[in-house]
Each structure stands twice: as structure tokens, then as C-alpha cells.
Design an enzyme around this catalytic site. Structure first.
Site, short mmCIF file in Angstrom:
data_model
loop_
_atom_site.label_atom_id
_atom_site.label_comp_id
_atom_site.label_asym_id
_atom_site.label_seq_id
_atom_site.Cartn_x
_atom_site.Cartn_y
_atom_site.Cartn_z
N LEU A 25 92.01 40.22 42.53
CA LEU A 25 91.17 40.76 41.83
C LEU A 25 91.32 41.88 40.79
O LEU A 25 91.16 42.22 39.89
CB LEU A 25 89.61 41.05 42.58
CG LEU A 25 88.58 41.69 41.78
CD1 LEU A 25 87.96 40.62 41.05
CD2 LEU A 25 87.58 42.29 42.65
N TYR A 26 92.27 42.82 41.67
CA TYR A 26 92.72 43.75 40.84
C TYR A 26 93.68 43.43 39.66
O TYR A 26 93.33 44.08 38.51
CB TYR A 26 93.90 44.60 41.83
CG TYR A 26 94.75 45.66 40.91
CD1 TYR A 26 94.32 46.55 40.72
CD2 TYR A 26 96.08 45.24 40.78
CE1 TYR A 26 95.08 47.66 39.91
CE2 TYR A 26 97.01 46.27 40.12
CZ TYR A 26 96.34 47.44 39.72
OH TYR A 26 97.02 48.37 38.86
N ALA A 27 94.37 42.48 39.66
CA ALA A 27 95.22 42.10 38.61
C ALA A 27 94.02 41.48 37.43
O ALA A 27 94.09 41.69 36.29
CB ALA A 27 95.91 40.94 38.84
N THR A 59 91.20 42.60 37.05
CA THR A 59 90.37 43.51 36.33
C THR A 59 91.18 44.36 35.30
O THR A 59 90.59 44.60 34.22
CB THR A 59 89.69 44.71 37.30
OG1 THR A 59 90.81 45.16 38.01
CG2 THR A 59 88.71 44.14 38.28
#
Ligand SMILES: O=C(O)[C@H]1O[C@H](OP(=O)(O)OP(=O)(O)OC[C@H]2O[C@@H](n3ccc(=O)[nH]c3=O)[C@H](O)[C@@H]2O)[C@H](O)[C@@H](O)[C@@H]1O
Length: 435
Positions: free
Chosen positions: A245-247, A249
Site C-alpha cells: 500500500l505504501y508503494a 500511495t
């Protein structure tokens, strides 16, 4: 009348609200007895008090929203003065830069480098507790001694951003505030939406409305390459298969900034950082937590990829990243919009900032063991499905050509500098939790 009267500013901006009340009451009592000693003096004092009240009221209407200035943690004459001084430019052709995430790892280094060459710098940071805020406070103190003021606030605070742009017509924004960390996204997904999506949009809104519009350089991430298998990673490779999810965002950030470039003429440069490390670094990252655990005699977990293949990262030293950031600011080109309207096309750029020589995680551990002179207790574990990617490797020809970016520090040298800093900051017996 030998007593020194408090100045208007002391009256309006007492150092603490409690002090204000007590001193004022005390002062009034004394004056009360003296005044009533003579009726003519009393008449003069009545006039004086009316004048004082009138100037108090008119001062408040002058500053616009008096209550905010007196109660909020930001705002006020003194606050604005600190911002103006911090933003002062001390070289010909210099810039005034708003650095978000200035108390963070990359933010503090970039702020210092800009300040040292004579640019104006104002920091913004929310000092959240994703990792030990005392490290952020220590970075803040270091910046303060070098003349950089950090505003304590969140990039989601649109009023604060508008106020900052009112006080200083920033030429550039170096946007480094973010929720970082790949694996933490499974624990706290909303913090990524809050900072990397909502916060980014709030910042873009402020930038697009500012007059003049600043040029923006911001931190994307090598993680946007996700499951890409072309090596080395080129900016032209696909980035629509994020693994975390980091990637996702960060990738969303690249698309969001593109729309602000397209609609409002904001100059945008996105930098894909490759696993940045170094002194004053982030305690949540592997090289940092490994160092702590090795020194404490605690085991470390070393993940391993499919078919027992070692994971590898294109670890990039902080000073090289700082040069890439400053090169990006220097070559950013202007935003073209004004009054929230685009006046012409503006630059939109994306660059990899890596080291171009990936190193495996077990090798990283061996280098640390050598520098620390302590053997690590390694637990080898198959990489769980937690958002990690097996390897990263940057192609930096674009950044070399357009920014003059040329990394010069290998992992061995960079980790030596990190360990030296770590030991001077924490000592050998740092027992407390870092995260
Ligand atoms: O380059 C990037 O884009 C990203 O780099 C780092 O992410 P990462 O490469 O995962 O960095 P670390 O968390 O320090 O992990 C480095 C390597 O060590 C491994 N690792 C991590 C932690 C651990 O306990 N054991 C372990 O083997 C990871 O799997 C990874 O292969 C940063 O944390 C991200 O914020 C940044 O965006």
C-alpha cells in the site's frame, strides 16, 4: 510612579496565559490604591485605560483573527518573525524553500545543505511518533542552531499552509513529509492515506493557489517499481504493479502531482529514492535496527526471497540523495500559473535517485558486523508476503544528464559514517526501544 508599566506587547502576548492573569490583577490592585489617592490622577487613569482598551481592540481587528493568534500553537508576531528570518536568502540568485518533513531524515539533511549555501529555508513537520520523536526533536535542535526554524504542524492543515505562503512567497517547496516504511502499511494503512494522499492534495492546493506558485520537488519511492523485473529500473518501466500500500500511495502521488502540473501549471519533480541510509537516519529501517540489535546482543531477522535467493537493495547514501534533491531544485524551472490558473506548460519530471550497485541484505549485515566489531545473531526467514520486493536497482542516466547526479559513496564507506554517528549519538549501551 516608579513602577515599570508592561509594554503593549507584553500585555497582549504574555509568555504564559496564567502569568498574564496574575500579573495583570496584581498590577491593577496596586494602581487602584494609588489612583484613588487623588481624583485628578483617577481621571487621567480612566482616560489611559480607555485608550488601552481601544488599542487592544483595534490591534485584534488588524491581525484578522485574534483568537487564533492567541490560542493556536502557531501564529503571532513572534512566530511570523522567526519564519521570515529563517526564509531570508543570503546569496545572489538564492531561493526560499519550504521543506516539509524537515525534522525527518532526508528533510533535515536537505534543509541544512540549503541553509549552508545561503538559501532561505522554513521547515514544517508534525513530529508524529511513527518512530521515536526525540530523534526528530534532536534534528530540530540541530537545524535551529544553523538558523532553520521548523513549524510544528501537519500538511493536512490548509489554514496553516495558506498562512505560511502569506508570510513568505516561497520560490520552491521540497516536499518530504510522508508516511514512510513498506511493511508498516499493513498495520496502519490509514496513516498512508492521511499523509501520502490527503496531505499531498492539501499541499498541492496550497501551492496552486499561492502567488507566485512555487516549484515543487518531492519524494516518491523506488517501491513504485513493485513487481517490475527489468533491471536496472528505468523511469520508463511500468509502475502499475505495486507490491505494498505504501508503494501504491507513492504511485498515486505521481499521478496526483501530474494533474496539478497539467491543470494549474505547477512545476513538479518527483524523485524515486532507493533505500536511503546514513547518519541521523530512520530507526525503522533495517540497517538502523540491525545496528541496535547487534550492539545489544539481540537476534536480527534476515529475510530471504523465493528459492532461497538473498534480497538486495540499491542502498543510497544520504549525501548523494541531498545532492540529487538540490540538483532538482536548481533545475526545476518555474511554475507558470497564477491566481489558481495555468498560464502555460510547466516541467513535469521523474528521476531515479539510486546508487546503481545493489548489495544483498546478508552483505549489509556483514559490513555492519565489521564496523561494530560484534557478530550478529542471524535468524534467516523466508520473506513473508508483507509488501517487500526481492531487489531494487536504479538506472540513473536521466538524473545524471539533467541534474548532474553522480553518487560517490559505496555502502561500506557510508555505513562506516553511519556507525560512527550512531555510537556518538546513542553510545554502545543504548538500551531503549528505537521504534
Ligand atoms: O527505496 C525505497 O523506496 C524505500 O526504501 C526503504 O524500504 P526498504 O528498501 O524496504 O528498506 P528497509 O526497511 O531498510 O529494508 C531493507 C531490506 O532489509 C530487509 N529486512 C528488513 C527488516 C528486517 O527485519 N529484516 C530484513 O531482512 C527487507 O526485506 C529489505 O530487503 C524505506 O523504508 C522506504 O521508506 C523507501 O521508500
Amino acid at each position: 510612579m516608579g513602577n515599570k508599566m508592561p509594554s503593549l506587547e507584553e500585555e497582549l502576548f504574555p509568555s504564559t496565559p496564567g502569568k498574564f492573569k496574575i500579573e495583570r490583577t496584581h498590577y491593577m490592585n496596586r494602581q487602584f490604591y494609588r489612583c484613588f489617592a487623588s481624583s485628578s490622577t483617577m481621571f487621567l487613569w480612566t482616560l489611559f485605560l480607555i485608550a488601552l482598551t481601544a488599542s487592544y481592540i483595534s490591534f485584534h481587528s488588524f491581525v484578522g483573527s485574534g483568537s487564533r493568534y492567541l490560542t493556536a500553537s502557531w501564529g503571532g508576531i513572534q512566530w511570523e518573525k522567526q519564519i521570515r528570518v529563517s526564509a531570508e536568502i543570503h546569496r545572489d540568485g538564492g531561493m526560499s524553500v519550504l521543506v516539509t518533513g524537515a525534522a525527518g531524515f532526508v528533510g533535515s539533511h536537505v534543509s541544512l545543505a540549503l541553509k549552508r549555501r545561503g538559501d532561505g529555508v522554513v521547515g514544517l513537520d508534525n513530529f508524529n511518533d511513527y518512530y521515536d520523536p526525540s530523534l526528530k526533536k534532536a534534528r530540530k535542535a540541530l537545524l535551529k542552531t544553523n538558523g532553520v526554524f521548523i513549524v510544528e504542524g501537519d500538511i493536512n492543515d490548509a489554514k496553516l499552509l495558506a498562512n505560511l505562503f502569506d508570510v513568505v512567497p516561497f520560490t520552491h517547496v521540497m516536499h518530504l513529509a510522508a508516511q514512510a516504511g513498506v511493511r508498516y502499511a499493513m498495520e496502519n494503512p490509514n496513516s498512508y492515506v492521511h499523509s501520502n494522499i490527503a496531505g499531498l492534495v492539501t499541499l498541492m492546493e496550497a501551492c496552486k493557489s499561492a502567488n507566485p506558485q512555487p516549484s515543487i520537488v518531492w519524494a516518491s519511492s523506488s517501491s513504485v517499481y513493485g513487481l517490475n523485473e527489468n533491471v536496472p529500473f528505468s523511469e520508463l518501466d511500468r509502475t502499475d504493479q505495486p507490491a505494498s500500500l505504501y508503494a501504491a500511495t507513492k504511485k498515486a502521488g505521481e499521478e496526483i502531482t501530474h494533474t496539478y502540473n497539467h491543470i494549474y501549471g505547477l512545476s513538479i519533480t518527483g524523485l524515486r529514492f532507493f533505500t536511503v541510509y546514513g547518519p541521523w537516519g530512520r530507526p525503522d529501517m533495517a540497517y538502523f535496527s540491525f545496528t541496535r540489535n547487534i550492539l545489544q546482543g539481540k537476534p536480527i531477522t534476515v529475510y530471504r526471497g523465493k528459492n532461497r535467493v538473498d534480497l538486495a537493495r540499491d542502498f543510497t547514501y544520504i549525501d548523494d540523495i541531498v545532492k540529487g534533491c538540490i540538483g532538482s531544485l536548481d533545475t526545476s524551472g518555474n511554475s507558470t500559473g497564477s491566481g489558481g490558473k495555468k498560464r502555460g506548460p510547466a516541467p513535469f519530471r521523474i528521476f531515479n535517485l539510486g546508487n546503481t550497485s545493489p548489495v544483498t541484505v546478508p552483505t549489509l549485515v556483514s559490513i555492519l558486523e565489521r564496523h561494530l566489531k560484534v557478530k550478529a545473531k542471524r535468524n534467516i526467514l523466508d520473506m513473508p508476503g508483507n509488501g517487500d520486493v526481492p531487489f531494487t536497482h536504479a538506472n540513473i542516466s536521466s538524473a545524471r544528464m539533467e541534474l548532474g547526479y553522480k553518487p560517490t559513496t559505496d555502502l561500506q564507506t557510508g555505513l562506516k559514517k553511519f556507525v560512527k554517528w550512531y555510537l556518538s549519538y546513542y553510545g554502545y549501551n543504548h538500551g531503549g526501544a528505537i521504534n
